[in-house]
Design an enzyme around this catalytic site. Structure first.
Site, PDB file in Angstrom:
ATOM      1  CB  CYS A  39      -0.758  -0.090   0.947  1.00 14.04           C
ATOM      2  SG  CYS A  39      -2.446   0.961   1.323  1.00 14.04           S
ATOM      3  CG  HIS A  49      -3.475  -3.616   3.456  1.00 13.29           C
ATOM      4  ND1 HIS A  49      -2.562  -3.085   3.985  1.00 13.29           N
ATOM      5  CD2 HIS A  49      -4.187  -2.737   3.062  1.00 13.29           C
ATOM      6  CE1 HIS A  49      -2.395  -2.115   3.466  1.00 13.29           C
ATOM      7  NE2 HIS A  49      -3.438  -1.507   3.033  1.00 13.29           N
ATOM      8  CD  GLU A  66      -0.528  -5.736   5.472  1.00 17.18           C
ATOM      9  OE1 GLU A  66      -0.191  -5.981   4.571  1.00 17.18           O
ATOM     10  OE2 GLU A  66      -0.884  -4.534   5.793  1.00 17.18           O
TER      11      GLU A  66
END
Ligand SMILES: Nc1ncnc2c1ncn2[C@@H]1O[C@H](COP(=O)(O)OP(=O)(O)O)[C@@H](O)[C@H]1O
Ligand SMILES: [Mg+2]
Lengths: 233, 776, 82, 82
Positions: free
Chosen positions: A87, A204, A206
Site C-alpha cells: 500500500c 493488505h 497482512e
C-alpha cells in the site's frame, strides 16, 4: 526470517505488519525509524508498511521516499535482499525509483476499503511460493490512490518479463473491469523489480492471516517468505 | 439548587453550579464587589458596547452577571473568554438541570461524565475510554473539513486520557435527498470522516445514516471514538502543584475557527452561508504524531495533567486544568507557537486550531518530554504556570490582558431551567385500520430500496474498517466488533436513535434509542456496558423544543436505569434549526458492550440451509410511526411503539445466553422496517434465502411483517438445537415462535410472491450509489 | 533578501489523469458548457531567502527536482516573482 | 472556437495548509536552503470551446465556483490564454 519494518511518520499499519510477521515467522520484527541510516544487522526482509506517511501530502510516498533510511533499503535491494512494500509502502517504492510507475487516484476518486480477489500470476518467486500460479486469494484493500499507471513501454516490459505478480480479478480468476476497483492498468495489483527481489502491492495480505478475523488467504505470502529463508539457511 | 449537576460534558466540562439560579433577577445588579481592582489593560482594545456583548452571544443579564462577578467592566479579551466559557456549547446552561437525572454510576464505571471521555473497566487491568461528539454546524458550512475536524476532536478526547483509539463510529443525518444541497453534503462529510480516520489509522466500524427534510439546513455529524487504556494509567485534566510549568504541545496556533464555539450555539438564518467564519482545517498527520508522542510521554511518566484544546481552545483547556485542580493559571501568550503574525490575545485565546494539547509536566521530566516531542516533529513550548491565587491571568506583550477568578468562570456560568411544554400524545393506530396499498412482497421490495433502509455500503467502504487487524464484525451488521489486543475479549459498539419516534413521543423515543443500542450489542453477543450520548435538538428557548429535550432525556434515563446501561460521557448540540424550523429531536446513543470471547460473536447473515428461523419477543403489529406507514402508505402518524424495558431485558438476556452457549447461527434485532426487512437483511448478507410461514391469524399480515414492536430479535439455530433453544426461552418467560427455514435463493413467505434474494440485494445496494452518482 | 516565487507542476502529456477526467465528467453533469478537457496540476507559492535571483532560482529548481515534482510523470516550471 | 485556459486555486490566507507545512519540513531535511514558506495550490489546464473570450471566461468562472474551488477556504483566478 529476520524482518525490519520501516516506520515513517504517518505510517499506520506497522503494527498490523509486525504482528503478522511475528505470527507467521515466530520472530519479532525490528521497527526501524526513518532517520536511521542502516538496517539492523542480519536483516533478511525489509518491509515498508501501509499508512499515510507524511499525511500522503504532496504525493503519496513522495516525502518518505527521500528519507535517510531509503539509501540503506536501496543498498539492501542492490545486493539482492528482499523488500516488500504494501500500500503506502508500494507508493514509497515507486517514488524512490525502486519500482517503475506511479499510483494515481482511484478511478472513482474515492477511498475504498473492501475485500478484493487477486489472481496470483506466478508461484516461482520468494513472495508467492506459498501459493499456486493462477490461485485466487481474497484480501482487503484500503486506499484512495492505488490506480497503477506506467507508460506503455514499461507496462509492456512488466508483462513481457512476467513481473506482474498479482492482478485484481473475479472470484474465479477472471480479469474484468468490474473487479478492478481502482482502475489500475491491466488490473495490476502487485509488481516486482527486474531482479524479482522487490515486491510492491496495494492490497493488505497482512490483514488476512487469522481465520478468527475473517480469512487466512494472506498468510501464504508470509509463510512462503519464511520457507524461502529456511531453505536458504 | 446547590450542587445541582455533577459536571456533565465535554469540551469544557462544567464543575458545580451554585447560586445563580437561586438569586431573583432583581438582586443580580451590578455592585462593585471586594474583588474589584484596577488592572493594566492595553489601551487600544475595542470599547465594550451592548452590541459587542450581543455579538458575543451574551444576553444582557448574562453580561450583568459578569460585571457582578469581576466588579468592573471586562476587557475585550475577557469578554471573549466569558463568551467562550458561557456559551451553550461549553456551559450546558440549558441542559445541565436535566442531565443530572441520567444514571452515571455502575460498579464497572471508572469515570463518568465530566472528563474528556467516559471510562469503563473491562477486566484484565484494561479500561475502555469513549465518547461521542457533534460537529453539526461546521460540517454544514464546510462538509469535508467540518466532519474531519469532528473526528479529530473526538479522537483527541480519547487519547488525552491515555487511551489508544481502537475504533470510530459516526452518526449522520442529512436533509431530503431531493434537496439541492444534500448530495454534496453527503459526499463531503463522508469523505471528511474517512479522510481523517483513515489517515490517523483507526478503523471506523459502525454508524448510522438517515435522511429527512427536517435536516435540510442542519445536517448532523456526530463522531464517536473508542480507545483502550490500562486502568492504572488513565490521565485527567486536573492540575496539581503550584509553580508547575504548563506546556503547549502540537501544532501552531492560527486564526482558525475563532467564534467556532459561539457558532455552534447560534441558530442559522438565511445569511449563514455568507457569514463564513474561519474554517478549521484538519491535519490527521499531525494528530497521528501527537497521539504517538502523547502516549510515549505518558508511558515515560512525564505527565501530571493533560487537556486537549477543543472548542474555545486555550481558554477552556487552561481554565479547566486550573479550576479542576483548585489552582490559578498564568499564561504568557508571547510563548505560544503561532502560525500567523500579529495575533492578538483575544485571537489566541479563542483560536480553535486543531491538533493541540496543554499539559502539566513533572518538572524533572520536562527535558525528556521535550525530546520526545521534537523527535515527532511537534511544537513544544512552556506557556505558563500554575499559581496558588485561583486566578486566570493572561499576559501578552508585557500587558495583562485578562485577570479573572478561575473557579467562577466555570462554576458561575448561568444555568437555565427553561420553560418547556410536553409534546402532546398521539393516538395509537390500530393495525387493522391501516389498509395495505400493495402486497407484502411489493412493499418489501420497495422498502428495502428507500433512502433510510438501503445499504450504507457506499458510505462505510470509504472508511478503513479493518486497520489494526482486529475487526471481527465489519459495518453492515448490528454492531461493530473488534478484538481486544490478542483476545479472547471483544468489544461491540453501535450508534442508534429513531428520530421520528422521538418527535412523536420524546419519552418513548428516548427509551427506544437506548433499547435499540442495547439490542444491537446483544445481537452480536455482547453484554451492554455503558453509553455515550449526543443530544441534538433545536432551539431550547422554545418551550416545545425544550419539552422534546426534557422528554427524551427522561426516557433515556429510565431506559439506562432499567437496563443497567449507565451514561459515561456525552455532548449536547442545541440550536439546530434554520428559520425557526428545528431538526427532528435526535438524541443519538453510542453503546459499548463486552464479549468475553469474540470468537462466539454471531452475525446477521443466515449460515446454513435448513437452519430454523425463530422470532423472539412479542408481536402486536405496531404500525404507528413505522417506515411501512410512512414510506408505503405515505403517512407519518400515530404513537410510536412503546418500549417495555422489562421485556427488553428479558429478551436480551435470553439472546446473549443462547449466543454464549453457541446455539445461535445468526441473530438480528428488529428495528426500522420490522420483521420482513430484518429477514431480508439476513438473507442478503449471505445470499441465502428462506421459506417463511404465513403470519399468525391474530395480527393483520402487513402489520405482522412490517410492524415495529420493540424487544424483538430474529435468530437461527441448527434444526437439532431447536428444542433446547425454545425450552430456554420458555423458561425465561420470553415469547419465541418459529418463522420458517433457511434455504434456497428466494425469500418466500407462504401465500406471497417469492422474491429472489439477488433482486432484493440489487435494490438494497443500488439506491445510494445511484443517488450519489446523480442518476436517481 | 526575501523573494516570492511559484513552482508549477503539471502532468506530462500522455500520462492519464483520473482526477482531470472525473472533473470533466462532473462539470458536464453540473451543466457547465463548453469545457472539453481538464488536466490538474499543482502550484506552490514559495517564499525564499536568497542573496540574488539566480540563487533563488537554483534553490527552487533543486526543490522541484528533489521533491516537488515526480519527473517520471510530471514537468515543472519555476517562476521567481520578486 | 477552442481556447486554452488556466484556473488557479489557492488557499485563502490564514487557512492552515498541512501539505505546505509538511513540504517545508521535507525540503529542510533534504538540504534545500533558503525556503521559508510553502503553500500548495492547484492549477487546472483547461480546454474550452466558446464563441468568444468573454463566454469562455464565464464558463471557467462557473466551473471554478461550482467545482474546482471550495470557495469557503479557497480563492481562484481564471486566465484565458487564447
Ligand atoms: N455512517 C456509517 N458509518 C459506518 N457504518 C455505518 C454507517 N451507517 C450505517 N452503517 C452500518 O450499516 C449497518 C446498518 O445500519 P443501521 O440500519 O443503522 O443498523 P441498525 O438498524 O442495526 O442500527 C450497520 O452495521 C452500521 O454500522
Ligand atoms: Mg440492528
Amino acid at each position: 526470517m529476520n524482518s525490519a519494518v520501516l516506520v515513517f511518520p504517518g505510517i499506520n499499519r506497522e503494527r498490523d505488519m509486525a504482528r503478522t510477521l511475528r505470527l507467521v515467522s515466530g520472530r519479532e520484527a525490528s521497527m526501524v525509524w526513518h532517520t536511521e541510516t542502516q538496517l539492523p544487522q542480519g536483516t533478511d526482509l525489509v518491509v515498508l508498511p501501509g499508512g499515510f506517511s507524511y499525511g500522503d501530502y504532496l504525493r503519496c510516498g513522495a516525502i518518505a521516499a527521500r528519507s535517510p533510511i531509503m539509501d540503506a533499503v536501496r543498498a539492501h535491494a542492490a545486493k539482492g535482499g528482499l523488500v516488500l512494500g504494501v500500500c503506502n509502502g508500494f507508493q514509497i517504492l515507486c517514488e524512490a525509483g525502486l519500482l517503475p510507475g506511479v499510483l494515481m487516484r482511484n478511478q472513482h476518486l474515492r477511498f475504498i476499503c473492501r475485500d478484493v480477489f487477486l489472481r496470483v500470476e506466478r508461484s516461482d518467486t520468494p513472495f508467492t511460493r506459498g501459493y499456486n500460479a493462477g490461485q485466487v486469494i481474497r484480501v482487503p484493500v484500503a486506499h484512495g490512490e492505488g490506480n497503477y499507471i506506467a507508460d506503455g513501454e514499461t507496462v509492456a516490459r512488466l508483462e513481457g518479463e512476467g513481473r506482474v505478480i498479482f492482478r485484481y480479478s473475479s472470484p474465479d480468476g477472471i480479469v474484468d473491469p468490474d473487479w478492478n476497483h481502482n482502475g489500475a492498468i491491466n488490473a495490476i495489483a502487485g509488481i516486482v523489480n527486474e531482479g524479482g527481489n522487490v515486491l510492491g502491492m496495494m492490497p493488505h495480505p497482512e490483514n488476512h492471516v487469522e481465520s478468527v478475523i475473517g480469512s487466512t488467504d494472506g498468510r501464504g505470502l508470509f509463510a512462503g517468505l519464511v520457507q524461502h529463508f529456511e531453505k536458504a539457511a | 439548587m446547590p450542587g445541582l449537576v455533577p459536571g456533565f460534558a465535554v469540551l469544557a466540562p462544567v464543575w458545580e453550579c451554585r447560586g445563580w439560579l437561586r438569586q431573583p433577577l432583581s438582586r443580580r445588579m451590578y455592585k462593585p464587589g471586594p474583588r474589584a481592582r484596577t488592572v493594566a489593560m492595553i489601551p487600544n482594545e475595542p470599547k465594550i458596547t451592548p452590541e459587542l456583548v450581543a455579538e458575543h452571544g451574551l444576553k444582557p443579564d448574562e453580561y450583568q452577571r459578569i460585571l457582578d462577578l469581576i466588579g468592573r467592566e471586562p476587557s475585550f479579551t475577557e469578554l471573549g473568554i466569558f463568551s467562550a466559557m458561557w456559551n451553550e456549547h461549553c456551559s450546558y446552561k440549558s441542559s445541565r438541570v436535566h442531565l443530572r437525572g441520567l444514571p452515571t454510576r455502575a460498579p464497572w464505571v471508572i469515570q463518568g461524565p465530566g472528563e474528556n471521555a467516559g471510562v469503563i473497566d473491562i477486566g484484565d487491568g484494561l479500561a475502555v475510554v469513549f465518547k461521542m461528539e457533534s460537529h453539526n454546524h461546521p460540517s454544514y458550512i464546510e462538509p469535508y473539513q467540518g466532519a474531519a475536524t469532528g473526528v479529530g476532536g473526538i479522537l483527541r478526547d480519547v487519547f488525552t486520557m491515555g487511551a489508544r483509539p481502537i475504533a470510530c463510529l459516526n452518526f449522520l443525518r442529512f436533509g431530503d435527498p431531493k434537496h439541492p444541497k444534500t448530495r454534496s453534503l453527503v459526499s463531503g462529510v463522508v469523505a471528511g470522516i474517512g479522510g481523517y480516520g483513515n489517515s490517523f489509522g483507526v478503523p471506523t466500524v459502525g454508524g448510522s445514516v438517515g435522511f429527512h427534510t427536517r435536516y435540510d439546513g442542519n445536517n448532523l455529524v456526530n463522531a464517536m471514538a473508542v480507545g483502550l487504556a490500562k486502568t492504572d494509567s488513565i490521565f485527567y485534566a486536573a492540575a496539581s502543584g503550584v509553580g508547575m510549568p504548563i506546556v503547549y504541545l502540537g501544532s501552531k496556533t492560527g486564526r482558525d475557527g475563532i467564534h467556532g464555539a459561539s457558532m455552534a450555539s447560534a441558530e442559522f438564518g438565511e445569511d449563514s452561508e455568507e457569514k463564513r467564519p474561519t474554517v478549521q482545517v484538519g491535519d490527521p498527520f499531525s494528530e497521528k504524531l501527537l497521539l504517538e508522542a502523547c502516549l510515549e510521554i505518558m508511558q515515560k511518566g512525564c505527565v501530571i495533567a493533560i487537556q486537549d484544546m477543543g472548542a474555545a481552545g486555550l481558554t477552556c483547556s487552561a481554565v479547566e486544568m486550573g479550576a479542576k485542580g483548585d489552582l490559578g493559571v498564568t499564561l504568557d501568550l508571547d510563548a505560544v507557537p503561532t502560525r500567523e503574525t500579529g495575533m492578538s490575545a483575544y485571537e489566541m485565546m479563542l483560536s480553535e486550531s486543531q491538533e493541540r494539547m496543554l499539559m502539566v509536566l513533572k518538572p524533572e521530566k520536562e527535558k525528556e518530554a521535550e525530546a520526545i516531542f521534537r523527535k515527532w516533529g511537534l511544537d513544544f513550548a512552556i506557556v505558563g504556570e500554575t499559581t496558588p491565587s485561583k486566578r486566570f491571568i493572561v499576559k501578552h506583550g508585557g500587558d495583562i490582558m485578562a485577570d479573572l477568578p478561575i473557579k467562577e468562570l466555570g462554576d458561575e456560568a448561568p444555568v437555565y431551567n427553561r420553560p418547556f411544554v410536553e409534546t402532546p400524545k398521539l393516538p395509537v393506530i390500530a393495525p387493522d385500520s391501516v389498509k395495505p396499498p400493495m402486497s407484502i412482497a411489493d412493499a418489501l421490495e420497495k422498502l428495502i430500496g428507500t433512502p433510510d433502509l438501503c445499504s450504507k455500503r457506499w458510505v462505510w467502504e470509504q472508511y478503513d474498517h479493518i486497520i489494526l487487524g482486529n475487526t471481527v464484525q465489519r459495518p453492515g451488521g448490528d454492531a461493530g466488533v473488534v478484538r481486544i489486543e490478542e483476545g479472547p475479549k471483544g468489544l461491540a459498539m453501535t450508534t442508534d436513535v429513531t428520530p421520528r419516534y422521538c418527535e412523536a413521543d420524546p419519552f418513548e423515543g428516548g427509551k427506544q434509542a437506548v433499547a435499540e443500542a442495547y439490542r444491537n450489542l446483544t445481537a452480536v453477543g455482547a453484554t451492554p456496558l455503558a453509553i455515550t450520548d449526543n443530544l441534538n435538538f433545536g432551539n431550547p428557548e422554545r418551550p416545545e423544543i425544550m419539552g422534546q429535550f426534557v422528554g427524551c432525556v427522561r426516557g433515556i434515563s429510565e431506559a439506562c436505569k432499567a437496563l443497567d446501561f449507565p451514561v459515561v460521557s456525552g455532548n449536547v448540540s442545541l440550536y439546530n434549526e434554520t428559520n425557526g424550523r428545528a431538526i427532528l429531536p435526535t438524541p443519538a446513543i453510542g453503546g459499548v458492550g463486552l464479549l468475553n470471547d469474540f470468537t462466539k460473536s454471531v452475525s446477521i447473515a443466515f449460515k446454513n440451509e435448513g437452519d430454523v428461523i425463530l422470532l423472539i419477543g412479542e408481536t402486536t403489529g405496531w404500525l404507528g410511526q413505522s417506515l411501512y406507514l410512512r414510506d408505503i402508505c405515505g403517512r407519518e402518524e400515530g404513537a410510536p411503539p412503546p418500549v417495555d424495558l422489562a421485556a427488553e431485558r428479558r429478551s436480551g438476556e435470553v439472546v446473549r445466553d443462547l449466543i454464549g452457549k453457541g446455539l445461535l447461527t445468526a441473530a438480528h434485532d428488529l428495528s426500522d422496517g420490522g420483521l420482513a426487512v430484518a429477514l431480508a437483511e439476513m438473507a442478503m448478507a449471505k445470499g441465502l434465502g428462506a421459506t417463511l410461514d404465513a403470519a399468525p391469524k391474530s395480527v393483520p399480515a402487513h402489520a405482522f411483517w412490517f410492524g415495529e414492536d420493540q424487544a424483538r430479535y430474529v435468530v437461527t439455530v441448527k434444526a437439532a438445537d431447536r428444542d433446547q433453544t425454545v425450552a430456554q426461552a420458555k423458561a425465561a418467560g420470553v415469547p419465541m415462535a418459529k418463522l420458517g427455514t433457511v434455504g434456497g435463493d428466494m425469500l418466500a413467505i407462504a401465500g406471497e410472491r417469492a422474491i429472489k434474494v439477488s433482486v432484493l440485494s440489487n435494490r438494497f445496494e443500488g439506491w445510494l450509489p445511484a443517488y450519489m452518482a446523480g442518476s436517481n | 533578501m526575501p523573494m516570492k516565487a511559484r513552482v508549477y507542476v503539471t502532468l506530462k502529456s500522455g500520462i492519464l489523469d483520473p482526477q482531470g477526467k472525473a472533473i470533466e465528467g462532473a462539470l458536464k453533469s453540473l451543466g457547465v458548457e463548453g469545457i472539453t478537457s481538464v488536466r490538474q496540476g499543482k502550484v506552490f507559492d514559495i517564499e525564499v531567502e536568497a542573496t540574488d535571483r539566480a540563487r533563488a532560482e537554483a534553490a527552487l529548481k533543486a526543490a522541484a527536482e528533489k521533491l516537488l515534482a515526480n519527473t517520471v510523470i510530471e514537468n515543472f516550471r519555476v517562476e521567481v516573482i520578486g
